[in-house]
Design a protein around this motif. Structure first.
Motif, PDB file in Angstrom:
ATOM      1  N   MET A  32      11.635  12.631 -12.924  1.00 27.02           N
ATOM      2  CA  MET A  32      12.482  12.557 -14.118  1.00 27.02           C
ATOM      3  C   MET A  32      11.782  13.035 -15.386  1.00 27.02           C
ATOM      4  SD  MET A  32      14.262   8.873 -13.345  1.00 27.02           S
ATOM      5  CE  MET A  32      15.534   9.111 -14.584  1.00 27.02           C
ATOM      6  N   GLY A  33      10.471  13.249 -15.331  1.00 30.34           N
ATOM      7  CA  GLY A  33       9.764  13.755 -16.492  1.00 30.34           C
ATOM      8  C   GLY A  33       9.535  12.742 -17.594  1.00 30.34           C
ATOM      9  N   VAL A  34       9.657  11.454 -17.285  1.00 26.00           N
ATOM     10  CA  VAL A  34       9.459  10.396 -18.278  1.00 26.00           C
ATOM     11  C   VAL A  34       8.024   9.883 -18.181  1.00 26.00           C
ATOM     12  CG1 VAL A  34      10.132   8.079 -19.019  1.00 26.00           C
ATOM     13  CG2 VAL A  34      11.871   9.713 -18.249  1.00 26.00           C
ATOM     14  N   ILE A  35       7.278   9.963 -19.276  1.00 26.70           N
ATOM     15  CA  ILE A  35       5.903   9.463 -19.302  1.00 26.70           C
ATOM     16  C   ILE A  35       5.967   7.967 -19.583  1.00 26.70           C
ATOM     17  CG2 ILE A  35       3.617   9.722 -20.320  1.00 26.70           C
ATOM     18  CD1 ILE A  35       4.420  12.514 -21.217  1.00 26.70           C
ATOM     19  N   ASN A  36       5.988   7.182 -18.531  1.00 22.49           N
ATOM     20  CA  ASN A  36       6.189   5.737 -18.651  1.00 22.49           C
ATOM     21  C   ASN A  36       4.844   5.012 -18.704  1.00 22.49           C
ATOM     22  OD1 ASN A  36       7.135   3.140 -18.630  1.00 22.49           O
ATOM     23  ND2 ASN A  36       7.744   3.153 -16.481  1.00 22.49           N
ATOM     24  N   MET A  37       4.349   4.779 -19.923  1.00 23.58           N
ATOM     25  CA  MET A  37       3.088   4.075 -20.087  1.00 23.58           C
ATOM     26  C   MET A  37       3.228   2.580 -19.844  1.00 23.58           C
ATOM     27  SD  MET A  37       0.944   6.450 -20.697  1.00 23.58           S
ATOM     28  CE  MET A  37      -0.494   5.531 -21.246  1.00 23.58           C
ATOM     29  N   ALA A  38       4.461   2.096 -19.675  1.00 23.23           N
ATOM     30  CA  ALA A  38       4.684   0.690 -19.343  1.00 23.23           C
ATOM     31  C   ALA A  38       4.562   0.439 -17.847  1.00 23.23           C
ATOM     32  CB  ALA A  38       6.056   0.237 -19.840  1.00 23.23           C
ATOM     33  N   HIS A  39       4.304   1.490 -17.076  1.00 21.68           N
ATOM     34  CA  HIS A  39       4.184   1.351 -15.622  1.00 21.68           C
ATOM     35  C   HIS A  39       3.066   0.375 -15.256  1.00 21.68           C
ATOM     36  CE1 HIS A  39       5.076   2.870 -11.561  1.00 21.68           C
ATOM     37  NE2 HIS A  39       3.782   2.774 -11.329  1.00 21.68           N
ATOM     38  N   GLY A  40       1.966   0.410 -16.001  1.00 21.42           N
ATOM     39  CA  GLY A  40       0.873  -0.523 -15.752  1.00 21.42           C
ATOM     40  C   GLY A  40       1.293  -1.966 -15.986  1.00 21.42           C
ATOM     41  N   ALA A  41       2.159  -2.169 -16.980  1.00 21.43           N
ATOM     42  CA  ALA A  41       2.651  -3.523 -17.244  1.00 21.43           C
ATOM     43  C   ALA A  41       3.560  -4.002 -16.120  1.00 21.43           C
ATOM     44  CB  ALA A  41       3.398  -3.561 -18.578  1.00 21.43           C
ATOM     45  N   TYR A  92      15.507  11.231 -22.977  1.00 22.70           N
ATOM     46  CA  TYR A  92      15.291  12.271 -21.981  1.00 22.70           C
ATOM     47  C   TYR A  92      15.093  13.616 -22.678  1.00 22.70           C
ATOM     48  CZ  TYR A  92      16.555   9.046 -18.247  1.00 22.70           C
ATOM     49  OH  TYR A  92      16.578   7.985 -17.374  1.00 22.70           O
ATOM     50  N   HIS A  93      14.187  14.420 -22.146  1.00 21.37           N
ATOM     51  CA  HIS A  93      13.798  15.710 -22.726  1.00 21.37           C
ATOM     52  C   HIS A  93      12.963  15.533 -24.002  1.00 21.37           C
ATOM     53  CE1 HIS A  93      16.579  17.299 -19.837  1.00 21.37           C
ATOM     54  NE2 HIS A  93      17.610  16.732 -20.436  1.00 21.37           N
ATOM     55  N   ARG A  94      12.500  14.306 -24.264  1.00 21.76           N
ATOM     56  CA  ARG A  94      11.586  14.057 -25.394  1.00 21.76           C
ATOM     57  C   ARG A  94      10.384  13.277 -24.854  1.00 21.76           C
ATOM     58  NH1 ARG A  94      15.695  10.980 -29.101  1.00 21.76           N
ATOM     59  NH2 ARG A  94      13.823  10.504 -30.343  1.00 21.76           N
ATOM     60  N   PRO A  95       9.548  13.929 -24.040  1.00 24.39           N
ATOM     61  CA  PRO A  95       8.478  13.214 -23.329  1.00 24.39           C
ATOM     62  C   PRO A  95       7.470  12.531 -24.245  1.00 24.39           C
ATOM     63  CG  PRO A  95       8.198  15.598 -23.159  1.00 24.39           C
ATOM     64  CD  PRO A  95       9.560  15.364 -23.712  1.00 24.39           C
ATOM     65  N   LEU A 100       5.128   7.288 -26.467  1.00 21.19           N
ATOM     66  CA  LEU A 100       4.838   6.340 -27.538  1.00 21.19           C
ATOM     67  C   LEU A 100       5.617   5.045 -27.367  1.00 21.19           C
ATOM     68  CD1 LEU A 100       4.808   8.806 -30.581  1.00 21.19           C
ATOM     69  CD2 LEU A 100       2.844   7.732 -29.480  1.00 21.19           C
ATOM     70  N   VAL A 101       6.899   5.170 -27.055  1.00 20.68           N
ATOM     71  CA  VAL A 101       7.738   3.982 -26.932  1.00 20.68           C
ATOM     72  C   VAL A 101       7.293   3.106 -25.764  1.00 20.68           C
ATOM     73  CG1 VAL A 101      10.063   3.183 -26.355  1.00 20.68           C
ATOM     74  CG2 VAL A 101       9.746   4.962 -28.071  1.00 20.68           C
ATOM     75  N   THR A 102       7.063   3.715 -24.617  1.00 16.58           N
ATOM     76  CA  THR A 102       6.675   2.912 -23.453  1.00 16.58           C
ATOM     77  C   THR A 102       5.272   2.342 -23.595  1.00 16.58           C
ATOM     78  OG1 THR A 102       5.970   4.929 -22.287  1.00 16.58           O
ATOM     79  CG2 THR A 102       8.217   4.143 -21.882  1.00 16.58           C
ATOM     80  N   PHE A 103       4.395   3.031 -24.334  1.00 13.05           N
ATOM     81  CA  PHE A 103       3.077   2.474 -24.620  1.00 13.05           C
ATOM     82  C   PHE A 103       3.221   1.197 -25.436  1.00 13.05           C
ATOM     83  CE2 PHE A 103      -0.792   2.171 -27.263  1.00 13.05           C
ATOM     84  CZ  PHE A 103      -1.743   2.093 -26.258  1.00 13.05           C
ATOM     85  N   GLY A 104       4.097   1.225 -26.430  1.00 16.25           N
ATOM     86  CA  GLY A 104       4.359   0.024 -27.218  1.00 16.25           C
ATOM     87  C   GLY A 104       4.962  -1.088 -26.388  1.00 16.25           C
ATOM     88  N   VAL A 105       5.889  -0.740 -25.508  1.00 16.28           N
ATOM     89  CA  VAL A 105       6.483  -1.749 -24.623  1.00 16.28           C
ATOM     90  C   VAL A 105       5.424  -2.374 -23.733  1.00 16.28           C
ATOM     91  CG1 VAL A 105       8.073  -2.092 -22.687  1.00 16.28           C
ATOM     92  CG2 VAL A 105       8.778  -0.720 -24.652  1.00 16.28           C
ATOM     93  N   GLY A 106       4.509  -1.545 -23.221  1.00 15.86           N
ATOM     94  CA  GLY A 106       3.432  -2.058 -22.388  1.00 15.86           C
ATOM     95  C   GLY A 106       2.564  -3.062 -23.126  1.00 15.86           C
ATOM     96  N   LEU A 107       2.238  -2.761 -24.395  1.00 16.70           N
ATOM     97  CA  LEU A 107       1.435  -3.691 -25.193  1.00 16.70           C
ATOM     98  C   LEU A 107       2.171  -5.002 -25.418  1.00 16.70           C
ATOM     99  CD1 LEU A 107      -0.094  -1.308 -27.904  1.00 16.70           C
ATOM    100  CD2 LEU A 107      -1.205  -2.228 -25.859  1.00 16.70           C
ATOM    101  N   ILE A 108       3.470  -4.912 -25.669  1.00 15.67           N
ATOM    102  CA  ILE A 108       4.271  -6.128 -25.864  1.00 15.67           C
ATOM    103  C   ILE A 108       4.284  -6.982 -24.597  1.00 15.67           C
ATOM    104  CG2 ILE A 108       6.617  -6.979 -26.252  1.00 15.67           C
ATOM    105  CD1 ILE A 108       7.042  -4.550 -28.093  1.00 15.67           C
ATOM    106  N   LEU A 109       4.446  -6.344 -23.455  1.00 16.69           N
ATOM    107  CA  LEU A 109       4.482  -7.076 -22.186  1.00 16.69           C
ATOM    108  C   LEU A 109       3.126  -7.702 -21.870  1.00 16.69           C
ATOM    109  CD1 LEU A 109       6.642  -4.654 -19.989  1.00 16.69           C
ATOM    110  CD2 LEU A 109       7.329  -6.841 -20.992  1.00 16.69           C
ATOM    111  N   GLN A 110       2.048  -7.004 -22.209  1.00 17.85           N
ATOM    112  CA  GLN A 110       0.717  -7.573 -22.003  1.00 17.85           C
ATOM    113  C   GLN A 110       0.516  -8.826 -22.842  1.00 17.85           C
ATOM    114  OE1 GLN A 110      -1.551  -3.658 -22.532  1.00 17.85           O
ATOM    115  NE2 GLN A 110      -2.877  -4.740 -21.130  1.00 17.85           N
TER     116      GLN A 110
END
Length: 295
Positions: A32-41, A92-95, A100-110
């Protein structure tokens, strides 16, 4: 000889862990081309799911592990689907925005995990049938590592069969290759996007449960594997499951043998250098999707 066998199984063990962590990314990032930095969370959520199931629901370690694999998949999947519905669908189409957004979500979940479970790491008791090791040609391989290897292979087979032989897999491939044409053919791209995120994030939850067998669980669990998981997807080729399998085990074996003769830090540097050289030679990865250009 026993050293070679031991390091080989150590490499395969590390590769199986990387593969579990990267398998979900092969769908959300590769397909899907989504850079999901929240995957680690989501991996972390799977680990804490195993801890919670064993502490509050099922004391028996063997039963709780099997139940945790199912619940961990559901927890990770629901978290991923919720993230897709609330945020990702607008990006979508704005990787770079998704990064940035998923990185922030990951920090919140941590931070949420620290508030709920506390900052100190917690442990999940492994079942008795995974105690000890198996002697293979003079090398003792821990049963927990063998279990993770078998689990990784089972997950790969399940995903490959789903993508190749089921209606869901055909819908996912259709939306990825040509969203507009898929919609005109009656395929709901929104339902497919949510389902893809559910499966990819659910696999992250399964990886988190597996990680409890080899170490303690903390808010940082999963993040240490996130970059390596992205590398596995990129080296294997975006959206290519067979490429992810080869890349994961190749990185695991390289780390194992280089680390044996040097140190963990030096091995990491050497492996990263080899990855840079490889991507300079073949930036598209091991495998690519064959397409016909219209230009």
């Amino acid at each position: 000889m026993d050293v070679v066998i031991g390091q080989t199984f150590t490499g395969l063990s590390l590769g199986s862990i990387l593969l579990l962590a990267a398998l979900g990314l092969s769908l959300t990032f590769g397909q899907m081309g989504v850079i999901n930095m929240a995957h680690g969370a989501f991996i972390m959520a799977g680990s804490y799911t195993a801890y919670s199931v064993q502490k509050y629901l099922i004391a028996d370690a063997g039963v709780s592990l099997l139940v945790s694999l199912v619940i961990g998949f559901l927890v990770g999947g629901l978290m991923g689907a919720l993230l897709e519905v609330t945020l990702i669908q607008r990006m979508y189409h704005r990787p770079l925005d998704t990064l940035l957004v998923t990185f922030g979500v990951g920090l919140i979940l941590q931070q949420a995990a620290r508030d709920i479970f506390g900052a100190p790491a917690v442990r999940v008791v492994a079942p008795e049938w995974l105690d000890g090791g198996v002697d293979i040609l003079g090398a003792v391989v821990p049963k927990t590592r063998i279990f993770i290897l078998v689990l990784a292979v089972a997950c790969v087979v399940a995903v490959a069969v789903t993508m190749r032989y089921t209606a869901l897999g055909r819908r996912i491939r259709a939306v990825v290759q040509n969203r507009d044409l898929a919609e005109t053919s009656g395929v709901s791209s929104r339902a497919t996007d949510i389902t893809t995120f559910f499966i990819g994030s659910g696999l992250a939850g399964v990886a988190g449960v597996a990680l409890t067998l080899i170490g303690a669980t903390s808010a940082n669990t999963g993040m240490s594997y996130l970059i390596d998981a992205f590398l596995v997807v990129v080296i294997g080729g975006l959206g290519q499951i067979r490429g992810a399998v080869i890349a994961a085990f190749a990185l695991g074996l390289l780390n194992s043998f280089i680390e044996y003769s040097t140190t963990a830090s030096v091995a990491k540097v050497i492996v990263f250098a080899l990855i840079v050289v490889f991507l300079q030679i073949r930036p598209q990865g091991l495998f690519t999707v064959a397409t016909r250009s219209l230009t």
